[in-house]
Design a protein around this motif. Structure first.
Motif, PDB file in Angstrom:
ATOM      1  N   ILE A  88      72.671  80.255  74.424  1.00  0.00           N
ATOM      2  CA  ILE A  88      71.381  81.323  74.884  1.00  0.00           C
ATOM      3  C   ILE A  88      70.368  81.395  74.261  1.00  0.00           C
ATOM      4  CG2 ILE A  88      71.182  83.998  74.976  1.00  0.00           C
ATOM      5  CD1 ILE A  88      74.367  84.067  75.799  1.00  0.00           C
ATOM      6  N   ASP A  89      70.535  81.338  72.716  1.00  0.00           N
ATOM      7  CA  ASP A  89      69.200  81.474  71.982  1.00  0.00           C
ATOM      8  C   ASP A  89      68.434  80.094  72.132  1.00  0.00           C
ATOM      9  OD1 ASP A  89      69.949  83.590  70.686  1.00  0.00           O
ATOM     10  OD2 ASP A  89      70.674  82.477  68.974  1.00  0.00           O
ATOM     11  N   HIS A  90      68.889  78.910  72.623  1.00  0.00           N
ATOM     12  CA  HIS A  90      68.179  77.545  72.827  1.00  0.00           C
ATOM     13  C   HIS A  90      67.633  77.717  74.068  1.00  0.00           C
ATOM     14  CE1 HIS A  90      68.407  75.159  68.938  1.00  0.00           C
ATOM     15  NE2 HIS A  90      69.782  75.744  68.881  1.00  0.00           N
ATOM     16  N   SER A  91      68.430  78.303  75.162  1.00  0.00           N
ATOM     17  CA  SER A  91      67.817  78.472  76.570  1.00  0.00           C
ATOM     18  C   SER A  91      66.727  79.355  76.412  1.00  0.00           C
ATOM     19  CB  SER A  91      68.884  78.971  77.412  1.00  0.00           C
ATOM     20  OG  SER A  91      69.172  80.241  77.010  1.00  0.00           O
ATOM     21  N   ARG A  92      66.563  80.204  75.742  1.00  0.00           N
ATOM     22  CA  ARG A  92      65.371  81.054  75.693  1.00  0.00           C
ATOM     23  C   ARG A  92      64.141  80.283  75.227  1.00  0.00           C
ATOM     24  NH1 ARG A  92      68.862  85.736  72.897  1.00  0.00           N
ATOM     25  NH2 ARG A  92      69.395  86.934  74.867  1.00  0.00           N
ATOM     26  N   GLU A  93      64.364  79.225  74.139  1.00  0.00           N
ATOM     27  CA  GLU A  93      63.290  78.687  73.749  1.00  0.00           C
ATOM     28  C   GLU A  93      63.037  77.607  74.711  1.00  0.00           C
ATOM     29  OE1 GLU A  93      64.579  76.444  70.115  1.00  0.00           O
ATOM     30  OE2 GLU A  93      65.419  78.499  68.956  1.00  0.00           O
ATOM     31  N   TRP A  94      63.989  77.048  75.594  1.00  0.00           N
ATOM     32  CA  TRP A  94      63.481  76.015  76.703  1.00  0.00           C
ATOM     33  C   TRP A  94      62.824  76.622  77.667  1.00  0.00           C
ATOM     34  CZ3 TRP A  94      69.579  74.562  77.017  1.00  0.00           C
ATOM     35  CH2 TRP A  94      69.767  73.745  76.136  1.00  0.00           C
ATOM     36  N   GLU A  95      63.056  78.133  77.935  1.00  0.00           N
ATOM     37  CA  GLU A  95      62.445  78.711  79.059  1.00  0.00           C
ATOM     38  C   GLU A  95      61.141  79.162  78.419  1.00  0.00           C
ATOM     39  OE1 GLU A  95      64.522  82.246  79.955  1.00  0.00           O
ATOM     40  OE2 GLU A  95      66.269  81.250  80.575  1.00  0.00           O
ATOM     41  N   THR A  96      60.739  79.537  77.199  1.00  0.00           N
ATOM     42  CA  THR A  96      59.377  79.797  76.739  1.00  0.00           C
ATOM     43  C   THR A  96      58.432  78.334  76.655  1.00  0.00           C
ATOM     44  OG1 THR A  96      60.448  81.407  75.129  1.00  0.00           O
ATOM     45  CG2 THR A  96      58.398  80.380  74.489  1.00  0.00           C
ATOM     46  N   SER A  97      59.201  77.226  76.387  1.00  0.00           N
ATOM     47  CA  SER A  97      58.555  75.913  76.316  1.00  0.00           C
ATOM     48  C   SER A  97      58.504  75.318  77.767  1.00  0.00           C
ATOM     49  CB  SER A  97      59.096  75.104  75.516  1.00  0.00           C
ATOM     50  OG  SER A  97      60.286  74.727  75.714  1.00  0.00           O
TER      51      SER A  97
END
Length: 196
Positions: A88-97
């Motif tokens: 979930i933490d990394h998917s938030r990063e992916w969404e941001t980028s």
């Protein structure tokens, strides 16, 4: 004194808290395969799943060594919840980028001793069924796919699933019910047979 392999997860965690690194090695040995399989179903990328696996157990090490591990549930459910949070933490990063990984599953997770012991025909049928189910799971909403994976691939109880996903048991049961309904619809729509 019992061998580490004969100890409970709770005993191993207690030993690791007291500085016994071999106790954590045993926990890692018990759970890394299950956690990796779970991560593969979530991210569908072997390299990322391996990275997330390492990150998951790194979080577990820190939590145990700093006294943040809560002994109220099973270690398996706890480590699965950490893995889920890492994704979930990394998917938030992916969404941001605005970057979304779209790699496919590696076929290597199908190479197990159990499969190789079966006759070729049964192995072929099993592999086909696994492939079909994996494809169908991809059509389910994330929350439904997650509960199916936890229940049937991780062998977690609905109580453990509820705790790992932060929802009530009834919500977990409801998600499973809708997942099974949706899978049946997909099987009928695609005219598939999952029985060999």
């Amino acid at each position: 004194m019992k061998k580490n392999s004969a100890l409970t997860d709770f005993e191993l965690v207690s030993m690791y808290e007291q500085g016994n690194d071999e106790a954590f090695d045993e926990l890692l040995s018990r759970y890394q395969g299950k956690v990796f399989t779970y991560l593969m179903f979530l991210v569908k990328n072997e390299s990322k799943a391996e990275d997330f696996l390492q990150e998951t157990f790194a979080h577990a090490i820190v939590a145990i060594r700093t006294g943040k591990y809560q002994t109220t549930g099973k270690f398996g459910a706890w480590i699965t919840r950490i893995a889920r949070n890492v994704v979930i933490d990394h998917s938030r990063e992916w969404e941001t980028s605005k970057v979304t990984p779209k790699d496919h599953f590696s076929q290597s997770i199908l190479n197990s001793i159990k499969l190789s012991e079966e006759c070729h025909e049964h192995k072929f049928i099993h592999d086909q069924q696994v492939g079909i189910l994996r494809e169908l799971l991809g059509y389910l909403p994330d929350v439904q796919r997650e509960v199916v994976i936890m229940k049937f691939y991780e062998d977690m109880t609905f109580k453990e699933i509820a705790k790992a996903t932060g929802v009530s048991i009834n919500t977990s049961l409801g998600r499973m019910r809708y997942a099974l309904i949706n899978l049946r619809k997909l099987i009928n729509e695609k005219n598939l047979a999952l029985v060999g």
